[in-house]
Scaffold this active site. Structure first.
Site, PDB file in Angstrom:
ATOM      1  N   CYS A 159      -4.360   3.653  -0.229  1.00  0.00           N
ATOM      2  CA  CYS A 159      -3.109   3.950  -0.943  1.00  0.00           C
ATOM      3  C   CYS A 159      -2.924   2.975  -2.097  1.00  0.00           C
ATOM      4  O   CYS A 159      -2.835   1.755  -1.880  1.00  0.00           O
ATOM      5  CB  CYS A 159      -1.936   3.870   0.034  1.00  0.00           C
ATOM      6  SG  CYS A 159      -0.324   4.022  -0.746  1.00  0.00           S
TER       7      CYS A 159
ATOM      8  N   CYS B 236       0.272   0.894  -1.791  1.00  0.00           N
ATOM      9  CA  CYS B 236       0.131  -0.132  -0.749  1.00  0.00           C
ATOM     10  C   CYS B 236      -0.669  -1.321  -1.276  1.00  0.00           C
ATOM     11  O   CYS B 236      -0.353  -2.485  -0.964  1.00  0.00           O
ATOM     12  CB  CYS B 236      -0.545   0.464   0.480  1.00  0.00           C
ATOM     13  SG  CYS B 236       0.341   1.847   1.235  1.00  0.00           S
TER      14      CYS B 236
END
EC number: 5.3.4.1
Length: 278
Positions: free
Chosen positions: A56, A59
């Site tokens: 991600c 993230c």
């Protein structure tokens, strides 16, 4: 002497690599790792938990801020942790993770979802100023320790297990995709059959079926109410028979009387005719 000097250089380099490796990679992280085995530690104390995935981008951008915030954990008396949803699918189902990254605050078993800015300063203010009190906690029905969320966690783990088996059938055993689907279809039918038989067995044990016995003909003693119409019908029939018999007897008596009167008349007429003739 030259060879000894040449040996010192590789040894020094080796020692530098061995002792300098931790410094090269940075100091030990203060972020704790949460798994399916130790997630119940979140129910005690104060926690900030990040749910992320390595692939991600958002993230990845959050990681430096999260690591810096973890350094303040001891001063703020808060535990900073993270969960890799790719490695812990059960926790992603238990906390209903639908977006990444997702951050939760937990205080003595009460979970609240953090939806503020994602910077180190904002995280620190969120804990120090107790801004989490203004957020409504997650309902106990949807809490990670509830039966519903435990079932959801088991479902996510089952789906990950099925995916692992599917990859094993295709990559390791060399089965075609349709062959793997066929295996899962047969397994589903067999498990459904066994589950149905088990449920029938349990239902039969808990609520055994009662065999119906043939009901006897209702007697007058056992069913006085139901026999009353029959009694009335019988009485009416008997009354009709009595009426008919009385009518027949009356008609017979009338016929006998008429016959007797005719006989008397004939007897009285006979002598009168004899006198006339004489």
């Amino acid at each position: 002497m030259a060879p000894s000097g040449s040996l010192r250089i590789p040894v020094a380099v080796l020692l530098l690599l061995l002792w300098g490796a931790p410094w090269a990679h940075g100091k030990r992280s203060d972020v704790r790792i949460i798994t399916d085995e130790n997630w119940r530690e979140l129910l005690e104390g104060e926690w900030m938990i990040e749910f992320y995935a390595p692939w991600c981008p958002a993230c990845q951008n959050l990681q430096p801020e999260w690591e810096s915030f973890a350094e303040w954990g001891e001063d703020l008396e808060v535990n900073v942790a993270k969960v890799d949803v790719t490695e812990q699918p059960g926790l992603s189902g238990r906390f209903i993770i639908t977006a990444l990254p997702t951050i939760y605050h937990c205080k003595d078993g009460e979970f609240r979802r953090y939806q503020g800015p994602r910077t180190k300063k904002d995280f620190i203010n969120f804990i120090s100023d107790k801004e989490w009190k203004s957020i409504e906690p997650v309902s106990s029905w949807f809490g990670p320790g509830s039966i519903l969320m435990s079932s959801m966690s088991a479902l996510f783990q089952l789906s990950m297990w099925i995916r692992t088996c599917h990859n094993y059938f295709i990559e390791d055993l060399g089965l075609p995709i349709w062959g793997s689907y066929t295996v899962f279809a047969l397994a589903t039918l067999l498990s459904g059959l066994l589950l149905g038989l088990f449920m029938i067995f349990v239902a039969d044990c808990l609520c055994p079926s009662k065999r119906r016995r043939p009901q006897p003909y209702p007697s007058r003693k056992l069913l006085p109410e139901s026999s009353q119409p029959l009694k009335k019908v019988e009485e009416e029939q008997e009354a009709d028979v009595e009426d008919v018999s009385e009518e027949e007897s009356e008609s017979k008596e009338g016929a006998n009387k008429d016959f007797a009167q005719n006989a008397v008349r004939q007897r009285s007429v006979g002598p009168s005719l004899a006198t006339d003739k004489s």
